[in-house]
Scaffold this motif. Structure first.
Motif, PDB file in Angstrom:
ATOM      1  N   LEU A 479      22.945  42.877  33.857  1.00 59.06           N
ATOM      2  CA  LEU A 479      23.576  44.151  34.190  1.00 59.06           C
ATOM      3  C   LEU A 479      24.989  44.218  33.631  1.00 59.06           C
ATOM      4  N   ALA A 480      25.743  43.124  33.756  1.00 59.10           N
ATOM      5  CA  ALA A 480      27.113  43.115  33.250  1.00 59.10           C
ATOM      6  C   ALA A 480      27.142  43.280  31.732  1.00 59.10           C
ATOM      7  N   MET A 481      26.202  42.654  31.028  1.00 55.60           N
ATOM      8  CA  MET A 481      26.157  42.780  29.575  1.00 55.60           C
ATOM      9  C   MET A 481      25.856  44.217  29.165  1.00 55.60           C
ATOM     10  N   ARG A 482      24.906  44.849  29.829  1.00 56.93           N
ATOM     11  CA  ARG A 482      24.581  46.247  29.526  1.00 56.93           C
ATOM     12  C   ARG A 482      25.769  47.161  29.838  1.00 56.93           C
ATOM     13  N   PHE A 483      26.396  46.937  30.991  1.00 54.47           N
ATOM     14  CA  PHE A 483      27.540  47.765  31.373  1.00 54.47           C
ATOM     15  C   PHE A 483      28.661  47.652  30.350  1.00 54.47           C
ATOM     16  N   TRP A 484      28.980  46.435  29.956  1.00 56.78           N
ATOM     17  CA  TRP A 484      30.078  46.239  29.013  1.00 56.78           C
ATOM     18  C   TRP A 484      29.760  46.823  27.646  1.00 56.78           C
ATOM     19  N   ALA A 485      28.511  46.738  27.227  1.00 55.22           N
ATOM     20  CA  ALA A 485      28.131  47.289  25.929  1.00 55.22           C
ATOM     21  C   ALA A 485      28.352  48.791  25.893  1.00 55.22           C
ATOM     22  N   HIS A 486      27.975  49.489  26.958  1.00 49.12           N
ATOM     23  CA  HIS A 486      28.148  50.944  26.987  1.00 49.12           C
ATOM     24  C   HIS A 486      29.608  51.347  27.140  1.00 49.12           C
ATOM     25  N   THR A 487      30.360  50.635  27.969  1.00 53.59           N
ATOM     26  CA  THR A 487      31.769  50.991  28.146  1.00 53.59           C
ATOM     27  C   THR A 487      32.583  50.670  26.899  1.00 53.59           C
ATOM     28  N   SER A 488      32.188  49.655  26.147  1.00 51.25           N
ATOM     29  CA  SER A 488      32.887  49.345  24.899  1.00 51.25           C
ATOM     30  C   SER A 488      32.739  50.485  23.897  1.00 51.25           C
ATOM     31  N   GLU A 489      31.642  51.222  24.011  1.00 53.04           N
ATOM     32  CA  GLU A 489      31.413  52.388  23.162  1.00 53.04           C
ATOM     33  C   GLU A 489      31.897  53.675  23.827  1.00 53.04           C
ATOM     34  N   LEU A 490      32.613  53.535  24.961  1.00 53.68           N
ATOM     35  CA  LEU A 490      33.148  54.662  25.731  1.00 53.68           C
ATOM     36  C   LEU A 490      32.048  55.590  26.234  1.00 53.68           C
ATOM     37  N   ASP A 491      30.857  55.051  26.393  1.00 53.91           N
ATOM     38  CA  ASP A 491      29.743  55.819  26.964  1.00 53.91           C
ATOM     39  C   ASP A 491      29.683  55.505  28.460  1.00 53.91           C
ATOM     40  N   LEU A 492      30.616  56.083  29.216  1.00 55.29           N
ATOM     41  CA  LEU A 492      30.754  55.747  30.626  1.00 55.29           C
ATOM     42  C   LEU A 492      29.571  56.229  31.449  1.00 55.29           C
ATOM     43  N   ALA A 493      28.949  57.320  31.045  1.00 57.46           N
ATOM     44  CA  ALA A 493      27.806  57.830  31.799  1.00 57.46           C
ATOM     45  C   ALA A 493      26.627  56.864  31.720  1.00 57.46           C
ATOM     46  N   MET A 494      26.330  56.340  30.524  1.00 56.21           N
ATOM     47  CA  MET A 494      25.233  55.403  30.383  1.00 56.21           C
ATOM     48  C   MET A 494      25.516  54.083  31.100  1.00 56.21           C
ATOM     49  N   ALA A 495      26.796  53.760  31.261  1.00 60.04           N
ATOM     50  CA  ALA A 495      27.159  52.521  31.954  1.00 60.04           C
ATOM     51  C   ALA A 495      27.039  52.648  33.466  1.00 60.04           C
ATOM     52  N   ALA A 496      27.044  53.881  33.984  1.00 59.67           N
ATOM     53  CA  ALA A 496      27.082  54.092  35.435  1.00 59.67           C
ATOM     54  C   ALA A 496      25.913  53.462  36.184  1.00 59.67           C
ATOM     55  N   PRO A 497      24.644  53.594  35.731  1.00 61.46           N
ATOM     56  CA  PRO A 497      23.550  52.969  36.482  1.00 61.46           C
ATOM     57  C   PRO A 497      23.696  51.458  36.612  1.00 61.46           C
ATOM     58  N   TYR A 498      24.217  50.799  35.574  1.00 64.43           N
ATOM     59  CA  TYR A 498      24.383  49.348  35.629  1.00 64.43           C
ATOM     60  C   TYR A 498      25.498  48.973  36.601  1.00 64.43           C
ATOM     61  N   ALA A 499      26.567  49.770  36.631  1.00 63.97           N
ATOM     62  CA  ALA A 499      27.631  49.528  37.608  1.00 63.97           C
ATOM     63  C   ALA A 499      27.105  49.701  39.028  1.00 63.97           C
TER      64      ALA A 499
END
Length: 523
Positions: A479-499
């Protein structure tokens, strides 16, 4: 129970230096774990020696390193005392006063642990984009890590015998004097252990400080690795972190002292009277409510905004479910292994303190100050050059978790074992079979602390990122890897489910941690 009128007898009794009387198996296990913990340090020293003294001077004796040292020192100097004072105030209000909804507030103080530190930082970055630098780093660090010191203080306050304080009061001592001379000395082990744990996190934290735009050794180490790879500068900065950790550990050991805190029996068989707040009720509620708003409301609001803006399309269950399963499996396995690995040195620290024990404890603790990337680099080097089949396997990843989170397990185990009366253990040992005696006395009495330590380790593994990125087998995506990958691309919405799932996965661990602290306090 005989009550003495000498106030000095109320203080903690200094524990005499102990000679080795325990099973050799415990000492051998602690030595093996300590030697394995030295692998990252050996790696850093190897890089330093092969680089040469001139290279070390050129890389370490730079103005940038001085700035990082000042930043890190300022962070520790502010966060640790402020966290200790706030945690002590919260614990006293909740455990010793008639503050309304005390049980609710006790949960609120622990709840921030369910939110990963870098999620706290992301939330505040979205809530106040211009809030960065030392002030932001201090605030977010306190909000994310204060429960680490609140929990042991609250548990110890619940355990204290009220007769000790009442005896001092009957001698004409004022409440502040009673607190300073009777209560506070008995909280020293809990305060020092929690402060050490927070300090180690501050030295090793990466994501939190990147988003608050505050440079520390950890952020620079990771940035250099990402830009130039596994270079000497990266590893030599890791060596500076090791030195800082050893200094922090030495201060904690000196301030902790050699007192023993266990008691035989349950103490006074009556309920403890709570102090009346009176006109201070509303200020106390305001203080607790402010912490809840800053530590929980801001992340919740930010996360809900991400989820609402993303809609249904952000719920990619073909990616989410495997990440959830892998994270849960790694968390449970790593927490169990780490807690078992920390048991021998925790027992030695309390039952047989010595110079060897202090060296072993330092070996167990210093790795907590190293960024995950330094530990990962060390293990990559060892596996590639010594036994290649171990490279990028679950076994080496779990071993990295054990090294990284030994300090978390050690602090909780040390406190819980210290509360188990040594007299019971010695009486059982005198009947033969010392290992069985220790298991049926000390370990059973310390079981709540062991469960709480495992939960604390699990919380760290759930959100671990850098070491997992380097050591995880191909196809592993936590989950942390997926979250960081999306936030690194500034895709905060896609990162939200993992958070959100990291928070939900952490909730049972926080409940277990809170319950373990409750049982420790009632033991």
């Amino acid at each position: 129970m005989t009550v003495t009128t000498d106030l000095q007898s109320i203080r903690a009794i200094p524990k005499p230096r102990a000679r080795w009387e325990g099973p050799s198996f415990i000492l051998c296990a602690a030595v093996v774990t300590g030697l394995l913990s030295l692998l990252p340090l050996a790696f850093v020293l190897y890089v330093a020696l092969t680089s040469g003294w001139q290279a070390i001077a050129d890389l370490v004796l730079r103005p940038k390193v001085g700035t990082l040292l000042l930043n890190t020192s300022a962070l520790l100097a502010i966060v640790l005392p402020v966290s200790a004072v706030l945690a002590l105030a919260f614990a006293w209000l909740i455990e010793r006063t008639d503050i309304p909804f005390a049980r609710f507030w006790s949960w609120i103080m622990v709840a921030p642990l369910a939110v990963p530190a870098f999620v706290h930082s992301y939330a505040w970055s979205a809530f106040a984009p211009r809030f960065h630098g030392l002030g932001a780093a201090v605030l977010v660090s306190i909000l994310a890590y204060l429960p680490f010191i609140y929990l042991p203080i609250a548990a110890q306050l619940r355990r204290l015998d009220p007769a000790l304080e009442e005896t001092a009061q009957s001698m004409g001592k004022s409440p502040p004097i009673v607190f300073l001379r009777v209560v506070l000395p008995q909280l020293r082990l809990a305060i020092m252990g929690g402060a050490l744990l927070i300090g180690l996190h501050l030295l090793a934290e990466y994501g939190l400080f990147v988003l608050t735009r505050f440079d520390t050794f950890a952020t620079v180490i990771v940035d250099q690795f990402q830009s130039v790879g596994n270079g000497p500068s990266t590893n030599l900065l890791g060596g500076v972190l090791v030195l800082l950790c050893l200094i922090l550990f030495g201060l904690e050991t000196r301030l902790r002292g050699r007192e023993r805190y266990a008691r035989v029996g349950a103490g006074a068989a009556r309920s403890r009277r709570r102090s009346t707040l009176g006109r201070w009720t509303w200020p106390a509620l305001t203080l607790c409510g402010s912490f809840a708003l800053l530590s929980l409301a801001v992340p919740a609001w930010t996360l809900l905004r991400w989820l609402a803006s993303g809609g249904a399309e952000i719920w990619r269950f073909d990616f989410i479910l495997p990440a959830l399963g892998q994270t849960a499996l790694l968390t449970l396995s790593g927490a169990a292994l780490t807690t078992m690995a920390a048991l021998p040195i925790a027992w030695l620290t309390v039952r047989a303190p010595s110079r060897l024990q202090k060296l072993l404890e330092a070996a167990h603790s210093y790795v907590g100050a190293l960024p995950g990337i330094i530990i990962a680099l060390a293990l990559v080097t060892v596996t590639v050059n010594v036994y290649l089949p171990l490279y990028q396997t679950v076994a080496i990843l779990l071993f990295a978790y054990v090294l990284m989170f030994l300090p978390r397990a050690l602090v909780g185990l040390r406190t819980s074992i210290a509360q188990a009366p040594v007299e019971l253990e010695r009486a059982a040992t005198s009947l033969g079979r010392p290992l069985s005696a220790i298991w049926h006395t000390t370990i059973r009495l310390a079981a709540p602390g062991a469960l709480a330590s495992a939960a604390l380790v699990g919380l760290g593994i759930t959100t671990e990122l850098t070491a997992t990125l380097m050591l995880a087998p191909n196809g592993t995506r936590t989950l942390a890897m997926r979250f960081w990958a999306h936030t690194s691309e500034l895709d905060l919405a896609m990162a939200a489910p993992y958070a959100l799932l990291m928070v939900l996965l952490s909730v049972p661990l926080v409940v277990l941690l809170h319950g373990g602290a409750d049982r420790m306090g009632q033991a």
